[in-house]
Scaffold this active site. Structure first.
Site, short mmCIF file in Angstrom:
data_model
loop_
_atom_site.label_atom_id
_atom_site.label_comp_id
_atom_site.label_asym_id
_atom_site.label_seq_id
_atom_site.Cartn_x
_atom_site.Cartn_y
_atom_site.Cartn_z
N HIS A 112 1.48 42.64 57.65
CA HIS A 112 2.90 42.27 57.60
C HIS A 112 3.03 40.76 57.74
O HIS A 112 2.18 40.10 58.34
CB HIS A 112 3.64 42.99 58.73
N ASP A 189 -1.37 44.03 66.07
CA ASP A 189 0.04 44.31 65.77
C ASP A 189 0.22 45.83 65.81
O ASP A 189 -0.25 46.53 64.93
CB ASP A 189 0.37 43.75 64.39
N GLN A 192 3.68 49.47 64.02
CA GLN A 192 3.70 50.74 63.31
C GLN A 192 2.90 51.83 64.00
O GLN A 192 2.90 52.98 63.55
CB GLN A 192 3.17 50.54 61.88
N LYS A 215 11.52 50.27 66.38
CA LYS A 215 10.76 51.19 65.54
C LYS A 215 10.33 52.45 66.28
O LYS A 215 9.65 53.30 65.71
CB LYS A 215 9.53 50.47 64.97
N CYS A 353 7.41 43.25 53.14
CA CYS A 353 6.92 42.11 53.94
C CYS A 353 5.40 42.03 53.95
O CYS A 353 4.82 41.34 54.79
CB CYS A 353 7.46 42.16 55.37
#
Length: 398
Positions: A112, A189, A192, A215, A353
């Site tokens: 991303h 990261d 997700q 999220k 993105c």
């Protein structure tokens, strides 16, 4: 699963854009409203009852996050505005002072923007090198490819645990083990992954990890930066001001507060942190393993339906997570999204993105279905029905 907890679903709406943000359960909304209507006050400022309650709720949320990711110390949990801010804090507050022009940062072409641009900025300003871990034939990251990519100059590996288009789950624990044998930091990261799978930062042995509340059924504008406490002690604040200092009588005598307060300057997103804590309690009540299992079932059901449609090209056929990216032959992805919106089906279209991913998958834009716990097989059936008739899509585009 738990659809009755989401007031927005009391209308004709099918929401398949959970990778962008998730819907909010009533308990989270109520928790935020309680703060604004029953005990509004600033955090860490007052000596009256409402302010003390705010402190208890705000710091209680920190404890909830600590338990959720199994951090060793509560001071390792820093509230941010989201994963993006967390990654920028890591890049600019820690690695800016550590890296030299000869050093190398490894990322992938499927990251991303938030896990690319801060590192690009270090490359521009410090001269560090950005290199890419190659993806395999399924566009996955493998430990072997990580090992092949590392050089004597590699200082940082910055990768998502689950990517937002391909949806592969990276072998983070194994990557961390090998990286640490070579004195390399690992930045993860988890935007997700935190909503969908169990995360144990001590077991993974990650150095830094970030995720966003919105999220995972929480409010927007709140996120978490985790780092091992010995690393966090060396992360310089990039925001200075109220709440994070002990004194500042002269430029030479500025004194910061202890962790994590010195990294949370100004009035924090109090309602956001409290709402995030409530969202995590909601997810824990359902059970992260139950969420993971249900999403795998939904994804398999969707793939089995889409694979029989000849004009559908699935980009991530073998994906691990709850993401399916595809295109309809000869039809622009945004046109497909607009067509589905006529039937109250929300999907994402574009590059998501992840603008460098086109170098790996050969297409710039896709339609993305990202599933979550409240989606159903009936909703998937409706989606597949509308996608099955290509002539209908073309006709309604006119």
């Amino acid at each position: 699963m738990n659809r009755e907890d989401f007031p927005i679903l009391n209308q004709d709406l099918i929401y398949f854009d959970n990778g962008a943000t998730t819907l909010k359960p009533k308990c989270v909304v109520d928790k935020i409203v309680d703060y604004y209507t029953k005990y509004t006050a600033n955090a860490h400022r007052g000596d009256y009852a409402n302010s003390i309650k705010v402190d208890m709720e705000y710091e209680g949320a920190r404890n909830i996050v600590q338990d959720f990711i199994n951090a060793k110390h509560r001071e390792e949990i820093v509230f941010t505005s989201g994963a993006t801010q967390g990654l920028n804090m890591i890049a600019n507050g820690f690695f800016w002072n550590l890296l030299e022009a000869s050093d190398e940062i490894l990322i992938t072409k499927s990251e991303h923007a938030s896990n690319v641009m801060p590192w690009f900025n270090l490359a521009n300003d410090l001269g560090v090198k950005i290199n890419y871990i190659p993806l395999d034939e399924n566009h996955y990251v493998t430990l072997d490819n990580v090992k092949k990519s590392i050089t004597s100059n590699t200082k940082v590996i910055a990768i998502s645990q689950i990517t937002n288009v391909i949806g592969d789950i990276r072998p983070i624990k194994e990557i961390c083990e090998f990286a640490h044998q070579n004195n390399i930091f690992v930045v993860v990261d988890a935007a997700q992954s935190a909503p969908h799978i169990k995360i144990d930062v001590q077991d993974l042995d990650v150095d830094f990890l970030v995720f966003s509340g919105h999220k995972m059924c929480g409010p927007t504008g709140i996120g978490v930066l985790y780092a091992k406490i010995e690393l966090l002690e060396n992360l310089e604040p990039i925001n200075l001001g109220g709440g994070m200092n002990e004194s500042f009588e002269t430029p030479e005598t500025m004194v910061y507060k202890n962790l994590p307060t010195r990294l949370e300057a100004g009035t924090p997103n109090i309602a956001g942190a409290i709402g995030l804590g409530e969202a995590i309690k909601f997810l824990n009540k359902i059970g992260m393993d139950n969420i993971t299992s249900y999403e795998k079932e939904l994804r398999k059901y969707l793939i089995d339906k889409l694979i029989d449609i000849k004009h559908i090209d699935i980009i991530d056929l073998e994906g691990d997570a709850s993401i399916v990216a595809f295109n309809v032959d000869g039809i622009f992805s945004q046109d497909v999204a607009v067509y589905l919106d006529k039937y109250n089906i929300c999907v994402r279209a574009g590059n998501h993105c992840a603008k460098n991913l086109k170098d790996e998958v050969g297409v710039k834009n896709t339609v993305r279905i990202s599933l979550y716990l409240y989606n159903t097989k009936d909703e998937i059936d409706r989606l597949v029905e509308l996608l099955s008739d290509k002539e209908k899509i073309l006709k309604e585009m006119i």
